[in-house]
Design a protein around this motif. Sequence first.
Motif, PDB file in Angstrom:
ATOM      1  N   GLY A   1       3.470   4.288  -4.516  1.00 48.78           N
ATOM      2  CA  GLY A   1       3.441   4.898  -3.189  1.00 48.78           C
ATOM      3  C   GLY A   1       4.758   5.411  -2.621  1.00 48.78           C
ATOM      4  N   PHE A   2       5.887   4.867  -3.033  1.00 47.72           N
ATOM      5  CA  PHE A   2       7.171   5.282  -2.456  1.00 47.72           C
ATOM      6  C   PHE A   2       7.899   6.317  -3.311  1.00 47.72           C
ATOM      7  N   LEU A   3       7.374   6.624  -4.492  1.00 45.60           N
ATOM      8  CA  LEU A   3       8.184   7.378  -5.458  1.00 45.60           C
ATOM      9  C   LEU A   3       8.528   8.793  -4.978  1.00 45.60           C
TER      10      LEU A   3
ATOM     11  N   CYS B   1      14.356   0.948  -7.170  1.00 49.96           N
ATOM     12  CA  CYS B   1      13.486  -0.193  -7.511  1.00 49.96           C
ATOM     13  C   CYS B   1      12.848  -0.742  -6.247  1.00 49.96           C
ATOM     14  N   ASN B   2      11.795  -1.524  -6.438  1.00 49.07           N
ATOM     15  CA  ASN B   2      11.163  -2.189  -5.295  1.00 49.07           C
ATOM     16  C   ASN B   2      11.077  -3.690  -5.546  1.00 49.07           C
ATOM     17  N   VAL B   3      11.146  -4.430  -4.447  1.00 49.39           N
ATOM     18  CA  VAL B   3      11.100  -5.894  -4.524  1.00 49.39           C
ATOM     19  C   VAL B   3      10.106  -6.389  -3.465  1.00 49.39           C
TER      20      VAL B   3
ATOM     21  N   ARG C   1       8.446  -0.498   2.766  1.00 51.00           N
ATOM     22  CA  ARG C   1       7.366   0.482   2.641  1.00 51.00           C
ATOM     23  C   ARG C   1       6.058  -0.240   2.290  1.00 51.00           C
ATOM     24  N   SER C   2       4.936   0.300   2.794  1.00 51.28           N
ATOM     25  CA  SER C   2       3.604  -0.195   2.429  1.00 51.28           C
ATOM     26  C   SER C   2       2.789   0.967   1.909  1.00 51.28           C
ATOM     27  N   TRP C   3       1.934   0.704   0.956  1.00 52.97           N
ATOM     28  CA  TRP C   3       1.036   1.730   0.429  1.00 52.97           C
ATOM     29  C   TRP C   3      -0.194   1.036  -0.127  1.00 52.97           C
ATOM     30  N   SER C   4      -1.295   1.779  -0.189  1.00 54.52           N
ATOM     31  CA  SER C   4      -2.501   1.138  -0.724  1.00 54.52           C
ATOM     32  C   SER C   4      -2.780   1.663  -2.125  1.00 54.52           C
ATOM     33  N   GLU C   5      -3.441   0.828  -2.903  1.00 58.13           N
ATOM     34  CA  GLU C   5      -3.817   1.203  -4.266  1.00 58.13           C
ATOM     35  C   GLU C   5      -5.280   0.840  -4.487  1.00 58.13           C
ATOM     36  N   GLU C   6      -5.918   1.640  -5.308  1.00 56.33           N
ATOM     37  CA  GLU C   6      -7.300   1.347  -5.696  1.00 56.33           C
ATOM     38  C   GLU C   6      -7.313   0.107  -6.584  1.00 56.33           C
TER      39      GLU C   6
ATOM     40  N   THR D   1      -3.294  -3.505  -0.430  1.00 58.47           N
ATOM     41  CA  THR D   1      -2.076  -2.910   0.135  1.00 58.47           C
ATOM     42  C   THR D   1      -0.861  -3.637  -0.427  1.00 58.47           C
ATOM     43  N   HIS D   2       0.136  -2.857  -0.823  1.00 58.03           N
ATOM     44  CA  HIS D   2       1.408  -3.441  -1.262  1.00 58.03           C
ATOM     45  C   HIS D   2       2.457  -3.243  -0.175  1.00 58.03           C
ATOM     46  N   THR D   3       3.323  -4.225  -0.033  1.00 57.00           N
ATOM     47  CA  THR D   3       4.479  -4.087   0.850  1.00 57.00           C
ATOM     48  C   THR D   3       5.703  -4.531   0.057  1.00 57.00           C
ATOM     49  N   SER D   4       6.702  -3.661  -0.002  1.00 53.33           N
ATOM     50  CA  SER D   4       7.902  -3.951  -0.785  1.00 53.33           C
ATOM     51  C   SER D   4       9.127  -3.450  -0.059  1.00 53.33           C
ATOM     52  N   ARG D   5      10.241  -4.070  -0.355  1.00 56.50           N
ATOM     53  CA  ARG D   5      11.530  -3.510  -0.003  1.00 56.50           C
ATOM     54  C   ARG D   5      11.881  -2.493  -1.090  1.00 56.50           C
ATOM     55  N   VAL D   6      12.179  -1.271  -0.696  1.00 61.70           N
ATOM     56  CA  VAL D   6      12.527  -0.249  -1.682  1.00 61.70           C
ATOM     57  C   VAL D   6      14.044  -0.043  -1.618  1.00 61.70           C
TER      58      VAL D   6
END
Length: 233
Positions: free
Chosen positions: A37-39, A151-153, A206-211, A222-227
């Motif tokens: 989602g953040f790329l 990268c994301n964490v 950042r947050s984004w959803s995935e199927e 939904t994913h939430t990561s530090r980018v």
Amino acid sequence: MESGDLNLTVLSTQNKQAWDRLYGQVENLVWGRPPIGFLNEFIGFIEIPVSRRFRMLDAGTGEGRNLEPLLSTGSSVTACDASANGLHKIMTPGRLSNPIPCTHCDLSYMPYAAAMFDFVLLADVIETLPDVNSVLREIYRVLKPNGILLCNVPGLEDDISADDMIPLGINKFLYQGNFFYQFLSLIESVNLVERNGFTILRNELRSWSEEAHPGFRRYKHTHTSRVFLVTKA
Ligand SMILES: C[S@@+](CC[C@H](N)C(=O)[O-])C[C@H]1O[C@@H](n2cnc3c(N)ncnc32)[C@H](O)[C@@H]1O
């Protein structure tokens, strides 16, 4: 190498085998085709010179869902992963708009010369690494001076951190009893990148959803990561 009571070498080997089994068992793409989602947003922050070849590495590429956005920059793209089954899906004729070199290797010991890449992507990989420091040291080695790592964490605020996780240690888990995961706080993730020599350019939540991911996660989430966009200054 040991960390507390965990044997990192054994964990890392079992973990790599679990990913390879997953990609081998699921005929379709586990992660699907849309990139993480953040790329696309963060690629826009990278200055890509037109005067020379810009070399990108997708480290821990999996089945390659993030490769097309990298290729679309006109850069020379290489992918690597410890899973032969994942790389096999990427190398299927017609899968990518341009065929690329794929390397079967451990991220802690990549067969690349020092200072070979301008940019490394490590997407949804850090949290899956029992020995994350050795991988970040290796990425530092293969990056050019002033090269960039994206990268994301994920932290414990990520939806998946509570899902079917068997505790192994503080914030360390085995998902479904097979896949290593760890979740880091903001301070821990900043320390992680800085102690491995990187200078932080951007650090954003950042947050984004995935199927659903066939064979891996049964529902939309939904994913939430530090980018982090960091540099080998
Ligand atoms: C969650 S998947 C992410 C895949 C891909 N980056 C993506 O965004 O779709 C984590 C990947 O890291 C790879 N991996 C885990 N440990 C590794 C290691 N020590 N060396 C190389 N690859 C590793 C796995 O095989 C898997 O493909």
